[in-house]
Design an enzyme around this catalytic site. Structure first.
Site, PDB file in Angstrom:
ATOM      1  N   GLN A  75     -17.644 -28.798  20.985  1.00  0.00           N
ATOM      2  CA  GLN A  75     -18.505 -28.320  22.080  1.00  0.00           C
ATOM      3  C   GLN A  75     -19.781 -27.730  21.503  1.00  0.00           C
ATOM      4  O   GLN A  75     -19.744 -26.864  20.625  1.00  0.00           O
ATOM      5  CB  GLN A  75     -17.758 -27.268  22.908  1.00  0.00           C
ATOM      6  CG  GLN A  75     -18.601 -26.633  24.005  1.00  0.00           C
ATOM      7  CD  GLN A  75     -19.356 -25.409  23.530  1.00  0.00           C
ATOM      8  OE1 GLN A  75     -18.964 -24.805  22.531  1.00  0.00           O
ATOM      9  NE2 GLN A  75     -20.423 -25.054  24.217  1.00  0.00           N
ATOM     10  N   HIS A 107     -17.954 -23.623  35.029  1.00  0.00           N
ATOM     11  CA  HIS A 107     -17.757 -22.671  33.930  1.00  0.00           C
ATOM     12  C   HIS A 107     -16.757 -21.571  34.337  1.00  0.00           C
ATOM     13  O   HIS A 107     -16.920 -20.413  33.964  1.00  0.00           O
ATOM     14  CB  HIS A 107     -19.096 -22.056  33.509  1.00  0.00           C
ATOM     15  CG  HIS A 107     -19.234 -21.839  32.042  1.00  0.00           C
ATOM     16  ND1 HIS A 107     -20.061 -22.575  31.236  1.00  0.00           N
ATOM     17  CD2 HIS A 107     -18.642 -20.945  31.208  1.00  0.00           C
ATOM     18  CE1 HIS A 107     -19.987 -22.146  29.991  1.00  0.00           C
ATOM     19  NE2 HIS A 107     -19.123 -21.162  29.943  1.00  0.00           N
ATOM     20  N   TYR A 159     -23.459 -25.790  22.024  1.00  0.00           N
ATOM     21  CA  TYR A 159     -24.473 -25.046  22.788  1.00  0.00           C
ATOM     22  C   TYR A 159     -25.825 -25.433  22.213  1.00  0.00           C
ATOM     23  O   TYR A 159     -26.071 -25.216  21.033  1.00  0.00           O
ATOM     24  CB  TYR A 159     -24.336 -23.531  22.582  1.00  0.00           C
ATOM     25  CG  TYR A 159     -23.192 -22.903  23.292  1.00  0.00           C
ATOM     26  CD1 TYR A 159     -23.079 -22.960  24.670  1.00  0.00           C
ATOM     27  CD2 TYR A 159     -22.228 -22.210  22.571  1.00  0.00           C
ATOM     28  CE1 TYR A 159     -22.022 -22.362  25.315  1.00  0.00           C
ATOM     29  CE2 TYR A 159     -21.161 -21.599  23.211  1.00  0.00           C
ATOM     30  CZ  TYR A 159     -21.073 -21.685  24.587  1.00  0.00           C
ATOM     31  OH  TYR A 159     -20.027 -21.095  25.220  1.00  0.00           O
ATOM     32  N   LYS A 188     -21.007 -31.328  30.008  1.00  0.00           N
ATOM     33  CA  LYS A 188     -20.176 -30.332  30.691  1.00  0.00           C
ATOM     34  C   LYS A 188     -21.024 -29.458  31.613  1.00  0.00           C
ATOM     35  O   LYS A 188     -22.032 -28.885  31.185  1.00  0.00           O
ATOM     36  CB  LYS A 188     -19.458 -29.454  29.653  1.00  0.00           C
ATOM     37  CG  LYS A 188     -18.524 -28.415  30.265  1.00  0.00           C
ATOM     38  CD  LYS A 188     -17.560 -27.879  29.235  1.00  0.00           C
ATOM     39  CE  LYS A 188     -16.627 -26.847  29.852  1.00  0.00           C
ATOM     40  NZ  LYS A 188     -17.277 -25.550  30.065  1.00  0.00           N
ATOM     41  N   ARG A 217      -8.440 -20.055  30.869  1.00  0.00           N
ATOM     42  CA  ARG A 217      -7.788 -18.747  30.742  1.00  0.00           C
ATOM     43  C   ARG A 217      -6.269 -18.829  30.506  1.00  0.00           C
ATOM     44  O   ARG A 217      -5.760 -18.043  29.688  1.00  0.00           O
ATOM     45  CB  ARG A 217      -8.099 -17.895  31.965  1.00  0.00           C
ATOM     46  CG  ARG A 217      -9.572 -17.465  32.032  1.00  0.00           C
ATOM     47  CD  ARG A 217      -9.859 -16.634  33.261  1.00  0.00           C
ATOM     48  NE  ARG A 217     -11.268 -16.295  33.400  1.00  0.00           N
ATOM     49  CZ  ARG A 217     -12.181 -17.060  33.992  1.00  0.00           C
ATOM     50  NH1 ARG A 217     -11.837 -18.234  34.502  1.00  0.00           N
ATOM     51  NH2 ARG A 217     -13.437 -16.657  34.078  1.00  0.00           N
ATOM     52  N   ARG A 221     -23.002 -10.920  34.572  1.00  0.00           N
ATOM     53  CA  ARG A 221     -21.583 -10.587  34.470  1.00  0.00           C
ATOM     54  C   ARG A 221     -21.382  -9.080  34.410  1.00  0.00           C
ATOM     55  O   ARG A 221     -21.471  -8.471  33.334  1.00  0.00           O
ATOM     56  CB  ARG A 221     -20.975 -11.236  33.224  1.00  0.00           C
ATOM     57  CG  ARG A 221     -21.113 -12.742  33.199  1.00  0.00           C
ATOM     58  CD  ARG A 221     -20.429 -13.322  31.989  1.00  0.00           C
ATOM     59  NE  ARG A 221     -20.683 -14.744  31.865  1.00  0.00           N
ATOM     60  CZ  ARG A 221     -20.249 -15.494  30.865  1.00  0.00           C
ATOM     61  NH1 ARG A 221     -19.528 -14.946  29.892  1.00  0.00           N
ATOM     62  NH2 ARG A 221     -20.526 -16.777  30.822  1.00  0.00           N
ATOM     63  N   PRO A 260     -13.246 -25.378  25.820  1.00  0.00           N
ATOM     64  CA  PRO A 260     -13.784 -24.648  24.671  1.00  0.00           C
ATOM     65  C   PRO A 260     -13.915 -23.150  24.963  1.00  0.00           C
ATOM     66  O   PRO A 260     -14.433 -22.773  26.019  1.00  0.00           O
ATOM     67  CB  PRO A 260     -15.173 -25.274  24.473  1.00  0.00           C
ATOM     68  CG  PRO A 260     -15.524 -25.899  25.781  1.00  0.00           C
ATOM     69  CD  PRO A 260     -14.242 -26.268  26.450  1.00  0.00           C
ATOM     70  N   ASP A 266     -12.545 -28.792  35.234  1.00  0.00           N
ATOM     71  CA  ASP A 266     -11.992 -27.452  35.017  1.00  0.00           C
ATOM     72  C   ASP A 266     -12.642 -26.483  35.966  1.00  0.00           C
ATOM     73  O   ASP A 266     -13.655 -26.810  36.592  1.00  0.00           O
ATOM     74  CB  ASP A 266     -12.211 -26.990  33.573  1.00  0.00           C
ATOM     75  CG  ASP A 266     -13.674 -26.708  33.267  1.00  0.00           C
ATOM     76  OD1 ASP A 266     -14.173 -25.634  33.670  1.00  0.00           O
ATOM     77  OD2 ASP A 266     -14.333 -27.552  32.636  1.00  0.00           O
ATOM     78  N   SER A 267     -12.099 -25.317  36.084  1.00  0.00           N
ATOM     79  CA  SER A 267     -12.588 -24.204  36.913  1.00  0.00           C
ATOM     80  C   SER A 267     -11.605 -23.966  38.055  1.00  0.00           C
ATOM     81  O   SER A 267     -11.792 -24.472  39.172  1.00  0.00           O
ATOM     82  CB  SER A 267     -13.995 -24.429  37.471  1.00  0.00           C
ATOM     83  OG  SER A 267     -14.947 -24.473  36.414  1.00  0.00           O
ATOM     84  N   GLY A 268     -10.541 -23.259  37.755  1.00  0.00           N
ATOM     85  CA  GLY A 268      -9.556 -22.941  38.780  1.00  0.00           C
ATOM     86  C   GLY A 268      -8.160 -23.471  38.506  1.00  0.00           C
ATOM     87  O   GLY A 268      -7.238 -23.190  39.256  1.00  0.00           O
ATOM     88  N   SER A 290     -15.156 -24.769  20.514  1.00  0.00           N
ATOM     89  CA  SER A 290     -16.461 -24.150  20.737  1.00  0.00           C
ATOM     90  C   SER A 290     -17.335 -24.052  19.490  1.00  0.00           C
ATOM     91  O   SER A 290     -16.847 -23.784  18.390  1.00  0.00           O
ATOM     92  CB  SER A 290     -16.239 -22.741  21.296  1.00  0.00           C
ATOM     93  OG  SER A 290     -17.463 -22.048  21.380  1.00  0.00           O
ATOM     94  N   THR A 312     -22.551 -28.442  26.476  1.00  0.00           N
ATOM     95  CA  THR A 312     -22.497 -27.516  27.608  1.00  0.00           C
ATOM     96  C   THR A 312     -23.899 -27.349  28.188  1.00  0.00           C
ATOM     97  O   THR A 312     -24.834 -27.011  27.459  1.00  0.00           O
ATOM     98  CB  THR A 312     -21.933 -26.148  27.166  1.00  0.00           C
ATOM     99  OG1 THR A 312     -20.601 -26.360  26.689  1.00  0.00           O
ATOM    100  CG2 THR A 312     -21.894 -25.168  28.330  1.00  0.00           C
TER     101      THR A 312
HETATM  102  C1  HOC Z   1     -23.843 -14.050  24.508  1.00  0.00           C
HETATM  103  C2  HOC Z   1     -23.899 -15.529  24.826  1.00  0.00           C
HETATM  104  O1  HOC Z   1     -19.273 -20.009  27.455  1.00  0.00           O
HETATM  105  C3  HOC Z   1     -18.619 -17.927  28.361  1.00  0.00           C
HETATM  106  C4  HOC Z   1     -19.391 -18.656  27.304  1.00  0.00           C
HETATM  107  C5  HOC Z   1     -20.822 -18.247  27.285  1.00  0.00           C
HETATM  108  C6  HOC Z   1     -21.293 -18.082  25.899  1.00  0.00           C
HETATM  109  C7  HOC Z   1     -22.621 -17.430  25.761  1.00  0.00           C
HETATM  110  C8  HOC Z   1     -22.548 -16.136  25.067  1.00  0.00           C
HETATM  111  O2  HOC Z   1     -18.407 -16.739  28.198  1.00  0.00           O
HETATM  112  O3  HOC Z   1     -18.240 -18.506  29.344  1.00  0.00           O
END
Ligand code: HOC
Length: 360
Positions: free
Chosen positions: A130, A263, A132, A239, A315, A167, A79, A291-293, A108, A158
């Protein structure tokens, strides 16, 4: 597709050329210094196969079953809330590609397109909605009921977004993709959300602020899962489960499958590669997606060889979508599956059950 990239690095470089800087960073980026994101990829590549020879490999079979659905390939599109931002009608383009190739996908909550339109566009392909969780249980449950009514095949909850990861790229860019408020279609028509806004058809910025205040429920726990279990009969996929004990608890709570994932390294930068969690999660005996990689066709085989039913792709397909809409997603998937198929042929492995993975 003569000019379409065939490797992940090329795809990413081309996507960077066409996407707005902050949107590219959002898709590309991960938590902290992105060590987890990097190690997700490098650790997965430590697994491989011992070729067998002199076996008839004229027909290879990549088909599998997941939650009762027969699938042509062991993959699931993960998603992604910004699909509608990287390409016009991106959510629907992804659903169309999934329909054409008959691959599973998770869609999503934050899709730009309303989930009913997505459910229509995905044709007969397996589609999970999916979710939230929000602070408002009624709002959360409304979405679950809507997904059920729209005909989705499963619900993916999720779990690892109780708060947003650290981030740096997005901090630098100001979280622009989400503040644009274009990913809130599924909330804007919800009576409960309108109540929170205090006005119908709220301006995007107002809706964005209200949504941010509702986003996620830090106290979300097994009691909430039990509540949602009562709201819908859809199969539920959790997830973000990485710990064997959580996986066992999921099995006892009537959960149907687990998406083992960190994630894509976007949430916690703990440094452990997601693939190191798969074995423990599998012990619970539930079907598992991983998933992841996952970046190419061999990664799909690695993940399935290690016991996951489906390899989750994120991605790579988002970059395909960026560059060519549904056709771009199809190109990426066809390339990944062709690589998987040719690898199996070269190694004389003909079914997914033949994939015995060895770590170097
Ligand atoms: C601003 C909140 O799954 C990601 C998403 C997270 C979504 C939350 C956004 O970017 O991995």
């Amino acid at each position: 597709h003569r000019h379409f990239p065939y490797t992940f690095d090329d795809l990413q470089a081309r996507a960077q050329q066409v996407l707005d800087h902050s949107l590219f960073d959002y898709v590309r980026g991960g938590a902290g210094d992105e060590a987890t994101q990097d190690v997700n990829v490098t650790e997965l590549r430590r697994y491989g196969f011992v070729p067998r020879m002199l076996r008839d490999r004229s027909v290879r079979d990549l088909s599998t079953t997941f939650l009762g659905a027969e699938l042509d390939a062991p993959v699931v599109l993960c998603p992604v809330g910004v699909n509608g931002l990287v390409h016009e009608n991106g959510d629907l383009e992804v659903a169309r590609a999934a329909a054409t190739l008959n691959v599973a996908a998770m869609y999503s909550t934050l899709s730009e397109a309303p989930i009913e339109e997505i459910a229509d566009a995905r044709g007969d392909s397996f589609a999970a909605f999916q979710l939230y969780p929000t602070k408002d249980d009624q709002l959360t449950d409304n979405l679950v009921r809507r997904a059920d009514a729209a005909g989705f095949d499963a619900l993916t909850i999720t779990l690892d977004t109780g708060s947003l990861g650290w981030r740096p790229r997005d901090l630098r860019n100001g979280y622009i993709p989400f503040l644009r408020g274009r990913c809130l279609a599924n909330y804007l028509t919800d009576p409960r959300f309108i109540e929170h806004c205090g006005v119908e058809n709220p301006a995007p910025l107002h809706a964005g602020v209200v949504w941010s205040s509702l986003f996620s429920k830090p106290t979300f726990s097994w009691e909430d899962i039990a509540r949602i279990r009562r709201v819908t009969d859809l199969p539920i996929i959790l997830k973000g489960i990485c710990h064997a004990e959580d996986a066992r608890r999921a099995a006892t709570e009537g959960i149907d499958a687990i998406a083992c994932s960190n994630h894509g390294g976007r949430q916690a930068n703990g440094g452990l590669p997601a693939i190191s969690h798969l074995e423990g999660v599998l012990e619970a005996g539930l079907p598992v997606t991983f998933d992841s990689g996952v970046r190419d066709g061999v990664d799909i085989l690695r993940v399935v060889g290690l016991g996951a039913t489906l390899a989750g792709i994120g991605r790579p397909y988002v970059y395909g979508l960026t560059l060519g809409g549904a056709a771009g997603v199809e190109h990426v998937l066809r390339s990944m599956l062709a690589e998987a198929d040719l690898t199996m042929a070269a190694d004389c492995l003909t079914t997914l059950a033949d994939l015995h993975v060895v770590k170097r």
